[in-house]
Scaffold this motif. Structure first.
Motif, short mmCIF file in Angstrom:
data_model
loop_
_atom_site.label_atom_id
_atom_site.label_comp_id
_atom_site.label_asym_id
_atom_site.label_seq_id
_atom_site.Cartn_x
_atom_site.Cartn_y
_atom_site.Cartn_z
N THR A 188 59.86 -103.48 44.06
CA THR A 188 59.98 -104.81 43.43
C THR A 188 58.63 -105.50 43.36
OG1 THR A 188 60.46 -106.02 45.48
CG2 THR A 188 62.35 -105.11 44.29
N ASN A 196 73.59 -101.21 46.73
CA ASN A 196 73.66 -102.68 46.64
C ASN A 196 72.30 -103.31 46.39
OD1 ASN A 196 76.25 -103.73 46.76
ND2 ASN A 196 76.39 -103.45 48.97
N HIS A 197 71.22 -102.57 46.62
CA HIS A 197 69.88 -103.15 46.44
C HIS A 197 69.10 -102.40 45.37
CE1 HIS A 197 71.30 -104.90 50.18
NE2 HIS A 197 70.47 -105.88 49.94
N ILE A 254 69.36 -104.77 41.93
CA ILE A 254 68.39 -105.88 41.86
C ILE A 254 67.95 -106.13 40.42
CG2 ILE A 254 66.00 -106.51 42.45
CD1 ILE A 254 66.57 -105.40 45.28
N TYR A 288 69.60 -105.75 37.70
CA TYR A 288 70.68 -106.45 36.99
C TYR A 288 70.81 -107.88 37.49
CZ TYR A 288 75.21 -107.12 34.72
OH TYR A 288 76.24 -107.58 33.93
N PHE A 289 70.87 -108.04 38.80
CA PHE A 289 71.01 -109.38 39.38
C PHE A 289 69.89 -110.32 38.90
CE2 PHE A 289 73.29 -107.91 43.55
CZ PHE A 289 74.48 -107.83 42.86
N SER A 290 68.73 -109.75 38.65
CA SER A 290 67.59 -110.59 38.25
C SER A 290 67.53 -110.78 36.74
CB SER A 290 66.29 -109.95 38.74
OG SER A 290 65.98 -108.80 37.97
N GLY A 291 68.54 -110.31 36.03
CA GLY A 291 68.52 -110.42 34.58
C GLY A 291 67.35 -109.65 33.96
N GLY A 292 66.95 -108.58 34.61
CA GLY A 292 65.85 -107.76 34.09
C GLY A 292 64.47 -108.28 34.45
N ARG A 293 64.39 -109.33 35.25
CA ARG A 293 63.08 -109.91 35.56
C ARG A 293 62.39 -109.18 36.70
NH1 ARG A 293 65.81 -114.98 34.03
NH2 ARG A 293 64.73 -115.73 32.18
N VAL A 294 63.16 -108.51 37.54
CA VAL A 294 62.58 -107.71 38.62
C VAL A 294 62.89 -106.25 38.32
CG1 VAL A 294 62.59 -107.25 41.09
CG2 VAL A 294 62.87 -109.60 40.27
N LYS A 295 61.90 -105.41 38.41
CA LYS A 295 62.10 -103.98 38.20
C LYS A 295 62.00 -103.25 39.54
CE LYS A 295 60.43 -103.80 33.43
NZ LYS A 295 60.37 -105.25 33.21
N GLY A 328 73.57 -98.56 37.82
CA GLY A 328 72.22 -99.10 38.04
C GLY A 328 71.18 -98.09 38.44
N ASP A 358 60.88 -97.15 34.76
CA ASP A 358 60.90 -98.46 35.40
C ASP A 358 62.23 -98.76 36.09
OD1 ASP A 358 58.31 -99.19 34.88
OD2 ASP A 358 58.77 -100.20 32.99
N SER A 359 63.21 -97.88 35.95
CA SER A 359 64.48 -98.03 36.65
C SER A 359 64.51 -97.08 37.84
CB SER A 359 65.65 -97.69 35.72
OG SER A 359 65.68 -98.54 34.61
N GLY A 369 68.85 -115.06 36.99
CA GLY A 369 69.37 -113.74 36.68
C GLY A 369 70.25 -113.72 35.43
N ARG A 370 70.11 -114.77 34.60
CA ARG A 370 70.87 -114.89 33.35
C ARG A 370 72.38 -114.76 33.62
NH1 ARG A 370 66.11 -113.49 29.91
NH2 ARG A 370 65.00 -111.88 31.05
N TYR A 386 70.52 -105.19 31.01
CA TYR A 386 69.74 -105.27 32.25
C TYR A 386 70.26 -104.36 33.37
CZ TYR A 386 68.73 -109.46 29.61
OH TYR A 386 68.45 -110.31 28.60
N VAL A 387 71.22 -103.49 33.07
CA VAL A 387 71.57 -102.48 34.07
C VAL A 387 70.36 -101.57 34.30
CG1 VAL A 387 73.06 -100.51 34.60
CG2 VAL A 387 74.02 -102.54 33.48
N PHE A 388 69.63 -101.29 33.22
CA PHE A 388 68.41 -100.50 33.33
C PHE A 388 67.22 -101.29 32.80
CE2 PHE A 388 71.74 -97.20 33.28
CZ PHE A 388 71.49 -96.67 34.53
N ALA A 435 65.36 -104.82 29.54
CA ALA A 435 64.84 -106.13 29.92
C ALA A 435 63.94 -106.70 28.82
CB ALA A 435 64.07 -106.03 31.22
#
Lengths: 346, 341
Positions: free
Chosen positions: A86, A110-111, A115, A117-124, A156, A179-180, B113-114, B333-335, B339
């Motif tokens: 991250t 879970n992490h 992460i 997805y939870f971050s809306g794509g802002r954290v890779k 994920g 990046d995933s 997180g949208r 944003y799953v992958f 993003a």
């Protein structure tokens, strides 16, 4: 070189042959040379070089700051990899056996996997989780599972399962650059280890230099017209052996090597069965609720009339037994694959 | 053995630093009270956890503000914080922007997180803040953040926060061992609010002081009694300085106070100290202390509260005015390749 337009890694020039483990290590070394943010950590990955030779020679080349032996503390060091990813590093964390997922699954599903997805794509979370899978050498039911269906079930994370040296290298390069989060599952039986029975294809031609094999593209390991065998990992080799045998009887088997479960190349499966109309899925994971059912369901949902016959060859829903006679009975070995092919042809 | 601070310390704190911590505590409480108001505004008839503008579990941190204020006073936005299912006080004290934070709690497209995360899953790259809804599992990623900072040669550190219930989890111990073994720049913080949901620490934990567990890993451990923000500040100052200097991790446990339920809707019938809670509110206590010290007067109190209220209500209004996510985008944003900025 990027192999985005071809289905398989190219034939190596000059005939250089490597074991799958050496091909995998070569990809890691090339990426570590190229990108300082790549590092490898896990149990016995340093001086030992990985129990299944996944890191042989890397400690000597890159030193202990980048090839890191960890305590037996999977939650700790896999979680560490998640946090480092991250923050922009590209860790490769090795879970020695996929069977050990139980002690660290929370950091994985879970992490690592959520992460982004939870971050809306802002954290890779650009990390690779490497892990050894599979049985066939009487290691008992806590060291012989493949479990790729379990990882693939949880959203994920990409799930990559190479079957041969050239793919192992190209898929590793792709996994590190992705990046995933990518789970990279190598079967012990394809690594070409000197201390384990190995298929002749586990040491094969491998291109030199950097190249990628795209994640999510299946490969036609053998083209055929009578029946499609959809499979992956070590079972690809068994299926190819059976196909060679049956060719002598005039049966033309197509073998499709999935190479990844996530993404699953549904188009390649459909294209093959549209041609053969007969499907055998060979999966060294448990039968129920897994990959083999997913493959069949994907075909049937798309076109219920496409298949004239279908069989699944997987591990019946029992733990992997120890005794050789029992283990051989549950694994998808040549005899069961051949019987399934004959069944869909009859 | 670990050290403890039984009574309020007498640290050399500037008036500005003390006012900063007071303001942090007031801002957090103002935010939590606004979330409480919005959360319960439309849960009826009765209480339906899935109804309303803010659905789902809601873990508020009223009473625990001294911990976040005292620790985060030593941090910059370059430092990482990994928090818990009860994350708001640390998020705000660490400088998270209130608008995208509130919008995520309301599940809107403008949220951090949208709308994919919710109040237990706040991720903010700008302040290196993250949290986890799984007890103790926020600790291991903090190690990796610290590892990354050190690998790049910066002096940034990671602060990992859990509650006292987490000290009995494997992830807690694996993290302390690895951080100590590799000398990572981490400060481990345990918020001891006495309760793991309904189970008192006496029924869950074999020792009275979790800071003593630091000795098992050869690192400093310190317990702060009295929910005292200045004592937290002092202990955290030592731990942060040690981490920044490359001398390794520390463990701090703060005996704090969960003023409200584990989550909203928790009637707390199990709790014998309920009648005393309001009397132990740390904010009026600190206010009185700063008035006595000549740091606070009526005008300053009024100004701090008004500024907090203005910021919080702006964020709440922003969240309410923001659009809800489009169900057609649920798989985005799953992958990482999906993003966008």
């Amino acid at each position: 070189m990027t192999l985005t337009d071809t289905e398989q890694a190219p034939q190596a020039q000059g005939g250089r042959r490597l074991s799958t483990s050496k091909a995998m290590v070569e990809a890691i070394a090339q990426e570590m040379e190229r990108d300082e943010s790549v590092f490898y950590l896990g149990e016995d990955v340093g001086a030992y070089g990985g129990i299944f030779s996944s890191t042989t020679g890397l400690l000597e080349q890159f030193g202990p700051k980048r090839i890191i032996d960890t305590p037996i503390s999977e939650t700790g060091f896999i979680g560490l990899a998640v946090g480092a990813a991250t923050e922009g590093m590209r860790p490769i964390a090795e879970l020695m056996f996929a069977d050990f997922m139980g002690v660290c699954l929370d950091q994985i599903y879970n992490h690592m996997a959520k992460i982004g997805y939870f971050s809306g794509g802002r954290v890779k979370v650009p990390m690779v989780l490497t892990t050894a899978v599979g049985g066939g050498y009487s290691d008992g039911g806590q060291h012989s599972q493949t479990l790729w269906g379990t990882f693939a079930h949880l959203p994920g994370m990409k799930v990559v399962v190479p079957s041969n040296p050239a793919d192992a290298k190209g898929l590793m390069t792709s996994a590190i650059r992705d990046d995933s989060p990518v789970v990279y599952m190598f079967h012990k039986g394809i690594m070409g280890l000197p201390w384990m029975a190995k298929n002749r294809r586990s040491i094969d031609l491998v291109p030199e230099g950097e190249y990628t094999v795209p994640i999510g593209k299946a490969a036609v390991a053998r083209a055929g017209s009578d029946v499609t065998v959809v499979t992956l990992s070590l079972s690809v080799h068994h299926a190819l052996d059976v196909a060679d045998t049956l060719a002598g009887e005039g049966v033309d088997v197509e073998v499709l090597d999935l190479r990844s479960l996530v993404p699953l190349d549904r188009e390649a499966i459909l294209a093959s069965v549209a041609k053969t109309r007969r499907l055998v899925v060979v999966d060294e994971d448990y039968l129920s609720f897994g990959l083999s059912g997913e493959v069949v369901a994907g075909v049937v949902e798309t076109d219920p009339t496409l298949l004239t016959a279908v069989r699944r060859v997987a591990v019946p829903d029992v733990p992997i037994p120890y005794a050789r006679s029992l283990e051989y009975a549950v694994l998808p070995r040549h005899d069961r694959i051949e019987a399934a092919i004959r069944s869909v042809l009859s | 053995m670990s050290t403890t601070t039984p009574a309020p310390a007498v640290p050399e704190l500037s008036a500005e630093a003390r006012l900063g911590m007071y303001s942090s505590m007031v801002l957090v409480r103002t935010f939590e009270e606004a979330i409480l108001r919005e959360y319960h505004a439309d849960k009826g008839p009765g209480f339906d956890i899935g109804k309303g503008l803010i659905p789902g579990e809601m873990h508020l941190a009223a009473g625990q503000e001294p911990v976040s204020a005292g620790v985060c006073a030593h941090l910059t936005a370059d430092d990482a914080v990994t928090a818990t299912h009860r994350p708001h006080h640390f998020a705000i004290a660490h400088g998270m922007a209130l608008r995208p934070m509130a919008a995520e709690i309301f599940g809107r497209t403008t949220g951090l997180g949208r709308g994919r995360g919710g109040h237990m899953h706040l991720f903010d790259p700008d302040t290196h803040f993250s949290c986890s809804g799984i007890i103790a599992e926020g600790y291991p990623p903090a190690l990796g953040m610290a590892f990354a900072f050190r690998s790049r040669g910066t002096d940034a550190i990671a602060v990992a926060v859990t509650g006292e219930g987490a000290a009995n989890q494997g992830a807690f111990h694996e993290s302390l061992n690895l951080a100590a073994l590799w000398n990572l720049p981490v400060v481990f913080v345990v918020e001891d609010n006495d309760w793991g949901i309904s189970v008192p620490r006496s029924a869950s934990t074999s020792i009275p002081n979790n800071a003593d567990r630091a000795a098992a890993y050869g690192i400093p451990g310190h317990r702060v009694e009295g929910n005292d923000v200045e004592a937290v500040h002092e202990a955290a100052g030592r731990a942060v300085a040690r981490a920044r200097a490359g001398s390794g991790p520390s463990l701090i446990e703060v005996h704090t106070l969960r003023m409200w339920g584990h989550f909203e809707g928790d009637a707390q019938g199990y709790r014998p100290d309920l009648a005393d809670v309001a009397g132990h509110d740390p904010i009026p206590a600190y206010e009185d202390r700063l008035r006595s010290a000549g740091v606070l007067d009526d005008a300053t109190v009024t100004r701090v509260r008004a500024q907090a209220s203005e910021q919080v209500e702006d964020a709440i209004a922003f969240a309410k005015d923001s659009p809800e996510p489009d169900p057609a985008d649920v798989a985005l944003y799953v992958f990482a390749e999906e993003a966008r900025s």
